[in-house]
Design a protein around this motif. Structure first.
Motif, mmCIF file in Angstrom:
data_model
loop_
_atom_site.group_PDB
_atom_site.id
_atom_site.type_symbol
_atom_site.label_atom_id
_atom_site.label_comp_id
_atom_site.label_asym_id
_atom_site.label_seq_id
_atom_site.Cartn_x
_atom_site.Cartn_y
_atom_site.Cartn_z
ATOM 1 N N GLU A 95 0.820 -1.200 0.000
ATOM 2 C CA GLU A 95 0.000 0.000 0.000
ATOM 3 C C GLU A 95 0.860 1.258 0.000
ATOM 4 O OE1 GLU A 95 -2.776 -0.198 3.209
ATOM 5 O OE2 GLU A 95 -3.897 -1.857 2.311
ATOM 6 N N GLN A 96 0.297 2.314 -0.602
ATOM 7 C CA GLN A 96 1.038 3.559 -0.788
ATOM 8 C C GLN A 96 1.479 4.186 0.526
ATOM 9 O OE1 GLN A 96 1.865 4.166 -3.805
ATOM 10 N NE2 GLN A 96 2.987 6.073 -3.472
ATOM 11 N N ASP A 97 0.664 4.083 1.563
ATOM 12 C CA ASP A 97 1.041 4.634 2.872
ATOM 13 C C ASP A 97 2.363 4.053 3.361
ATOM 14 O OD1 ASP A 97 -1.130 6.261 3.020
ATOM 15 O OD2 ASP A 97 -2.201 5.121 4.549
ATOM 16 N N LEU A 98 2.540 2.747 3.160
ATOM 17 C CA LEU A 98 3.743 2.071 3.620
ATOM 18 C C LEU A 98 4.955 2.431 2.762
ATOM 19 C CD1 LEU A 98 2.073 -1.364 4.344
ATOM 20 C CD2 LEU A 98 3.019 0.189 6.058
ATOM 21 N N ILE A 99 4.722 2.575 1.462
ATOM 22 C CA ILE A 99 5.811 2.975 0.568
ATOM 23 C C ILE A 99 6.290 4.384 0.903
ATOM 24 C CG2 ILE A 99 6.390 3.539 -1.831
ATOM 25 C CD1 ILE A 99 4.625 1.228 -2.715
ATOM 26 N N LEU A 100 5.339 5.301 1.132
ATOM 27 C CA LEU A 100 5.702 6.676 1.468
ATOM 28 C C LEU A 100 6.441 6.748 2.798
ATOM 29 C CD1 LEU A 100 2.467 8.596 0.351
ATOM 30 C CD2 LEU A 100 4.697 8.556 -0.786
ATOM 31 N N ALA A 101 6.011 5.931 3.780
ATOM 32 C CA ALA A 101 6.689 5.902 5.079
ATOM 33 C C ALA A 101 8.120 5.419 4.920
ATOM 34 C CB ALA A 101 5.923 5.004 6.047
ATOM 35 N N GLN A 102 8.315 4.406 4.089
ATOM 36 C CA GLN A 102 9.656 3.887 3.857
ATOM 37 C C GLN A 102 10.534 4.931 3.160
ATOM 38 O OE1 GLN A 102 10.111 0.690 0.977
ATOM 39 N NE2 GLN A 102 11.626 -0.323 2.273
ATOM 40 N N LYS A 103 9.959 5.652 2.205
ATOM 41 C CA LYS A 103 10.728 6.666 1.486
ATOM 42 C C LYS A 103 11.115 7.830 2.396
ATOM 43 C CE LYS A 103 9.205 5.599 -3.206
ATOM 44 N NZ LYS A 103 8.472 6.060 -4.418
ATOM 45 N N LEU A 263 1.778 6.694 12.610
ATOM 46 C CA LEU A 263 0.433 6.310 12.194
ATOM 47 C C LEU A 263 0.067 6.971 10.871
ATOM 48 C CD1 LEU A 263 -1.397 6.884 15.603
ATOM 49 C CD2 LEU A 263 -0.275 4.784 14.828
ATOM 50 N N ASN A 264 -0.827 6.327 10.118
ATOM 51 C CA ASN A 264 -1.356 6.991 8.929
ATOM 52 C C ASN A 264 -2.537 7.872 9.323
ATOM 53 O OD1 ASN A 264 -3.562 5.279 9.278
ATOM 54 N ND2 ASN A 264 -3.279 4.166 7.356
ATOM 55 N N VAL A 265 -3.213 8.476 8.360
ATOM 56 C CA VAL A 265 -4.278 9.433 8.672
ATOM 57 C C VAL A 265 -5.483 8.777 9.354
ATOM 58 C CG1 VAL A 265 -3.639 11.025 6.827
ATOM 59 C CG2 VAL A 265 -5.217 9.157 6.331
ATOM 60 N N GLY A 267 -5.101 6.517 11.677
ATOM 61 C CA GLY A 267 -4.652 6.072 12.985
ATOM 62 C C GLY A 267 -4.109 4.656 13.015
ATOM 63 N N LEU A 268 -3.852 4.078 11.833
ATOM 64 C CA LEU A 268 -3.307 2.722 11.765
ATOM 65 C C LEU A 268 -1.780 2.779 11.704
ATOM 66 C CD1 LEU A 268 -5.806 1.169 9.207
ATOM 67 C CD2 LEU A 268 -5.756 0.838 11.682
ATOM 68 N N PRO A 269 -1.102 1.866 12.402
ATOM 69 C CA PRO A 269 0.354 1.903 12.476
ATOM 70 C C PRO A 269 1.026 1.602 11.148
ATOM 71 C CG PRO A 269 -0.558 0.348 14.071
ATOM 72 C CD PRO A 269 -1.684 0.802 13.208
ATOM 73 N N LEU A 270 2.085 2.323 10.884
ATOM 74 C CA LEU A 270 2.956 2.066 9.745
ATOM 75 C C LEU A 270 4.224 1.410 10.288
ATOM 76 C CD1 LEU A 270 2.586 5.582 8.087
ATOM 77 C CD2 LEU A 270 1.390 3.484 7.429
ATOM 78 N N GLY A 271 4.867 0.596 9.476
ATOM 79 C CA GLY A 271 6.051 -0.079 9.982
ATOM 80 C C GLY A 271 7.018 -0.481 8.889
ATOM 81 N N ILE A 272 8.174 -0.919 9.326
ATOM 82 C CA ILE A 272 9.219 -1.375 8.417
ATOM 83 C C ILE A 272 10.024 -2.437 9.140
ATOM 84 C CG2 ILE A 272 11.042 0.228 9.160
ATOM 85 C CD1 ILE A 272 11.665 0.707 6.193
ATOM 86 N N VAL A 299 2.697 4.398 20.126
ATOM 87 C CA VAL A 299 1.666 5.387 20.478
ATOM 88 C C VAL A 299 0.494 4.639 21.104
ATOM 89 C CG1 VAL A 299 0.074 7.128 19.608
ATOM 90 C CG2 VAL A 299 2.331 6.888 18.557
ATOM 91 N N CYS A 300 0.036 5.092 22.245
ATOM 92 C CA CYS A 300 -1.110 4.465 22.903
ATOM 93 C C CYS A 300 -2.327 4.555 21.973
ATOM 94 C CB CYS A 300 -1.406 5.173 24.224
ATOM 95 S SG CYS A 300 -2.871 4.497 25.060
ATOM 96 N N PRO A 301 -2.959 3.412 21.628
ATOM 97 C CA PRO A 301 -4.105 3.422 20.693
ATOM 98 C C PRO A 301 -5.229 4.335 21.154
ATOM 99 C CG PRO A 301 -3.341 1.184 21.090
ATOM 100 C CD PRO A 301 -2.627 2.043 22.065
ATOM 101 N N GLY A 302 -5.409 4.499 22.461
ATOM 102 C CA GLY A 302 -6.508 5.308 22.980
ATOM 103 C C GLY A 302 -6.305 6.790 22.823
ATOM 104 N N LYS A 303 -5.096 7.215 22.443
ATOM 105 C CA LYS A 303 -4.811 8.644 22.325
ATOM 106 C C LYS A 303 -5.080 9.194 20.928
ATOM 107 C CE LYS A 303 -1.366 9.030 26.006
ATOM 108 N NZ LYS A 303 0.019 9.431 26.359
ATOM 109 N N PHE A 304 -5.399 8.304 19.965
ATOM 110 C CA PHE A 304 -5.619 8.797 18.610
ATOM 111 C C PHE A 304 -7.031 9.359 18.515
ATOM 112 C CE2 PHE A 304 -7.054 8.267 14.223
ATOM 113 C CZ PHE A 304 -6.060 8.994 13.584
#
Length: 304
Positions: A95-103, A263-265, A267-272, A299-304
């Motif tokens: 997914e593009q979110d993950l590619i952008l995070a890696q870049k 996190l992405n917009v 609130g889901l975690p991005l990773g590598i 990031v605490c999930p409840g804070k998003f």
């Protein structure tokens, strides 16, 4: 598969593939055959700085093979990166979110850290799932066959017919979950005969040699942890082979640290994942700690 989803949803850091370092004793089910070499336990923590102390507690005498107390100068490392597996038809597109995070990581390493960063194309990575299947179905050095999942379902010798259990599940009568039934059905279909095993064993040896030579003693490889962000419940059933993005490094026997990148917009975690040469876990840990501080970490999930 469930383990990986928990990792992603909780947004924790994870250190994997510690064969020869962390003993398998006490696991259930016990790894048998080739699985004993490629499946092993590693720590999972919220913060990267906790991985090394946890590993020292978990490890046996094999801890001497690592250099966990060695100081790592990140700007002197050689970084390599690849944004997807090369296009395997078995797995989802990254997914593009993950590619952008890696870049973003790549740009930061080049411009802020001043490190050497190189984009690579490892063509054999598109066989990740096939390599995992080949290694997991391999016999051990003692000639023992790996344990079959359907036998584990049977609980001490009770015969289980996966097809019959599928019919019962459709009627609400099976005691087994649909993922377990599906895995039992696929198990025999996915097992390679000797010819196929030898073919992918040769591919595994070639890819491992390519990676080990590339990474040397001062290189790390940046690669997606998964082709998608954390999926909704039951969605992984439709793409059961996506786990091979991490599973391939079990088959290759290389150390890996899974690291969150914010996190992405939604609130889901991005990773590598950060990969190094054999027993160079100190490199992946150092990079994980740096990326954690730079890109937000847990990031605490409840804070998003």
């Amino acid at each position: 598969m469930k383990f990986f989803i928990v990792l992603y949803l909780e947004k924790k850091i994870h250190l994997s593939n510690l064969s020869g370092v962390v003993p398998n004793k006490g696991q259930f089910p016990m790894a048998v055959g080739g699985q004993e070499l490629f499946q092993c336990t590693g720590p999972m923590c919220r913060y990267a700085e906790d991985l090394a102390p946890m590993l020292k507690v978990m490890a046996g005498p094999g801890i001497k093979r690592l250099k966990l107390d060695t100081k790592v100068h990140l700007k002197d490392l050689k970084f390599y990166w690849m944004e997807h597996d090369g296009g395997s038809f078995l797995m989802s597109k990254v997914e593009q979110d993950l590619i952008l995070a890696q870049k973003k990581v790549v740009v930061h390493l080049e411009t802020i850290l001043g490190a050497s960063v190189q984009h690579v194309k490892l063509k054999k990575m598109k066989y990740s799932f096939q390599l995992w299947i080949a290694m997991m179905s391999a016999k051990g050095h003692d000639g023992k066959e790996p344990v079959k999942f359907v036998d584990l379902l049977g609980d001490h010798g009770k015969h289980v017919n996966p097809l019959w259990e599928l019919i019962k599940w459709c009627l609400g009568l099976s005691v087994y979950t649909i993922p377990s039934i599906g895995l039992a059905l696929l198990e025999e279909k996915l097992k390679y005969n000797n010819e196929k095993y030898q073919k992918f064993k040769a591919v595994e040896e070639s890819l491992r040699k390519e990676l080990v030579e590339m990474l040397g003693d001062d290189g790390v490889f940046l690669y997606p942890s998964h082709p998608t962000v954390a999926p909704k419940h039951h969605v992984p059933l439709t793409r059961p082979f996506n786990f091979a993005y991490t599973g391939v490094f079990n088959a290759l026997g290389l150390p890996v640290t899974q690291c969150p990148l914010g996190l992405n917009v939604k609130g889901l975690p991005l990773g590598i994942q950060v990969v190094a040469g054999p027993f160079h876990d100190h490199l992946t840990l150092a990079v994980a700690q740096y990326l954690e501080k730079t890109f937000g970490g847990w990031v605490c999930p409840g804070k998003f």
